[in-house]
Design a protein around this motif. Structure first.
Motif, PDB file in Angstrom:
ATOM      1  N   PHE A 120     -29.626 -10.186  -0.342  1.00  0.00           N
ATOM      2  CA  PHE A 120     -28.469 -10.973   0.079  1.00  0.00           C
ATOM      3  C   PHE A 120     -28.891 -12.038   1.082  1.00  0.00           C
ATOM      4  O   PHE A 120     -28.511 -13.219   0.973  1.00  0.00           O
ATOM      5  CB  PHE A 120     -27.414 -10.041   0.672  1.00  0.00           C
ATOM      6  N   ILE A 121     -29.715 -11.662   2.058  1.00  0.00           N
ATOM      7  CA  ILE A 121     -30.171 -12.618   3.071  1.00  0.00           C
ATOM      8  C   ILE A 121     -31.108 -13.654   2.447  1.00  0.00           C
ATOM      9  O   ILE A 121     -30.939 -14.869   2.638  1.00  0.00           O
ATOM     10  CB  ILE A 121     -30.866 -11.887   4.237  1.00  0.00           C
ATOM     11  N   LYS A 122     -32.093 -13.171   1.680  1.00  0.00           N
ATOM     12  CA  LYS A 122     -33.108 -14.071   1.125  1.00  0.00           C
ATOM     13  C   LYS A 122     -32.538 -15.008   0.072  1.00  0.00           C
ATOM     14  O   LYS A 122     -32.828 -16.215   0.077  1.00  0.00           O
ATOM     15  CB  LYS A 122     -34.249 -13.247   0.531  1.00  0.00           C
ATOM     16  N   GLU A 123     -31.742 -14.480  -0.845  1.00  0.00           N
ATOM     17  CA  GLU A 123     -31.304 -15.253  -2.005  1.00  0.00           C
ATOM     18  C   GLU A 123     -29.959 -15.945  -1.811  1.00  0.00           C
ATOM     19  O   GLU A 123     -29.636 -16.879  -2.559  1.00  0.00           O
ATOM     20  CB  GLU A 123     -31.210 -14.332  -3.234  1.00  0.00           C
ATOM     21  N   GLU A 124     -29.177 -15.509  -0.812  1.00  0.00           N
ATOM     22  CA  GLU A 124     -27.832 -16.078  -0.676  1.00  0.00           C
ATOM     23  C   GLU A 124     -27.570 -16.704   0.694  1.00  0.00           C
ATOM     24  O   GLU A 124     -27.080 -17.827   0.781  1.00  0.00           O
ATOM     25  CB  GLU A 124     -26.794 -14.991  -0.989  1.00  0.00           C
TER      26      GLU A 124
END
Length: 397
Positions: A120-124
């Motif tokens: 969630f943090i990395k991709e969004e």
């Protein structure tokens, strides 16, 4: 006449009443913006809070970003630190992002579901921030408790995502020690920053951080900048505040001007060799001029004055003093130096400084009188009389 006075009184009373009501009318205050990100990984819409520094709307530059886990609680503190740091020039300006969470779901997000939360943090989250805001490549990540453990796991899994990792009371850590050892073996030149801390009485939390500290002391490469801090006056609930403050200042260690309060501080730091290296690092990292700042010079000289150490004082004055340095000293600072010279009967040295100051303060009665006093101490009565006369003329005018 009475009716006129009554009307006037009622009119004044009405105006005062309206004014008071206006002053007491509440208005909303806000701290940045709340944005909502639809998350495929979390299968929900997640709020994040974003605060841009004061200069953001008036510039086109790019800013570092501080990401704070548990933003629903700690985001305002991050903004407060930004304002304090930038006011006192301790760090560059940065964007603050608070990633919100809810109880009790946060425990699962930082443990059993940490891979989903990491995605969630990395991709969004990161793409959203980079797309909607002017961001530099510099990022910091902070977390507390289970969030602190998540921060360390993020370092192990994706060290390239952030430049600085800060963890307050990270838990659980003990079972990650082998993974940390493997990570260090695979990354012998890792140049990331890690700051983690704990309060004295956190039981199993302390056990984990002690193990991590012991491992890093033996295995961490020199290229890795890490600090472990035991916060003696903290408790579990207060460690995030002290850690975030210390962690940011540790990451931006070379940003502020050096200040020395004692000669012991100066000696322990490494003397002039340390001072020159500090300003070299500061120049390379942040683009400042590779010169010792006027403030640093003065704090060293002031340390000699405060500790009545004329030898060290004279060494700093010989090394740093120049006409421009003296001219740029503000307020009473140059007089602190001349007073110390005079205290040690170094009248010629004091006169040199007074005459430099006279170029910019030629209308100063006080300065002319001080020069007259100094010439009197040197038994140069003619010269003293000339300056006393000028001081009198300035006083009369």
């Amino acid at each position: 006449m009475m009716r006129l006075k009554t009307k006037l009184f009622l009119f004044i009373f009405f105006c005062i009443t309206i004014s008071v009501k206006t002053q007491n009318t509440p208005s909303e205050n806000s701290l940045g913006l709340t944005r909502t990100i639809p998350s495929t990984f979390l299968e929900e819409h997640r709020e994040i809070k974003v605060y841009t520094p004061d200069s953001y709307s008036e510039s086109d530059k790019k800013y570092p970003v501080l990401f704070i886990l548990d933003g629903q609680r700690l985001f305002p503190y991050g903004v407060s630190l930004l304002k304090s740091f930038t006011q006192f020039k301790q760090t560059p300006e940065f964007i603050v992002v608070g990633i919100t969470n809810t109880y009790p779901h946060r425990f699962g997000h930082f443990s059993d579901s940490e891979k989903k939360f990491s995605s969630f943090i990395k991709e969004e989250v990161l793409p959203f921030i980079d797309t909607n805001y002017r961001t530099s490549s510099e990022r910091l990540l902070f977390g507390w408790e289970y969030g602190g453990s998540f921060v360390i796991q993020t370092l192990l899994d994706t060290p390239e995502l952030f430049n600085g990792y800060m963890a307050a009371s990270p838990f659980p850590i003990a079972q990650k020690i082998d993974a940390v050892a493997t990570f260090l073996q695979k990354h012998p030149t890792i140049d990331r920053s890690l700051y983690f801390s704990v309060s004295p009485h956190e039981g199993s939390v302390n056990m984990g951080t002690e193990k991590l500290d012991s491992l890093l002391q033996v295995k961490a490469p020199k290229s890795m900048h890490w600090t472990y801090k035991k916060l003696a006056d903290a408790e579990h609930r207060s460690t995030p505040y002290m850690t975030l403050y210390k962690g940011i200042t540790q990451f931006y260690h070379y940003y502020p001007e050096l200040q020395f309060n004692t000669l012991e501080e100066y000696t322990k730091a490494g003397g002039l060799e340390y001072v020159y290296d500090y300003y070299k690092q500061r120049s390379e990292q942040f683009g400042f001029q590779n010169e010792v700042s006027e403030w640093t010079k003065f704090t060293l000289i002031r340390s000699g004055i405060r500790e009545e150490n004329y030898t060290q004082f004279d060494y700093f004055m010989t090394t740093f003093s120049s006409s421009s340095f003296i001219e740029n000293l503000r307020g009473s600072r140059p007089y602190e130096i001349t007073d110390f010279y005079i205290k040690h009967s170094k009248y010629a040295e004091a006169l040199d400084i007074y005459k430099i100051l006279l170029h910019k303060r030629s209308d100063s009665q006080e300065l002319h009188k001080k020069i007259g006093d100094t010439y009197t101490a040197l038994d140069m009565k003619k010269e003293a009389a000339a300056y006393y006369k000028k001081a009198q003329e300035l006083s009369e005018n």
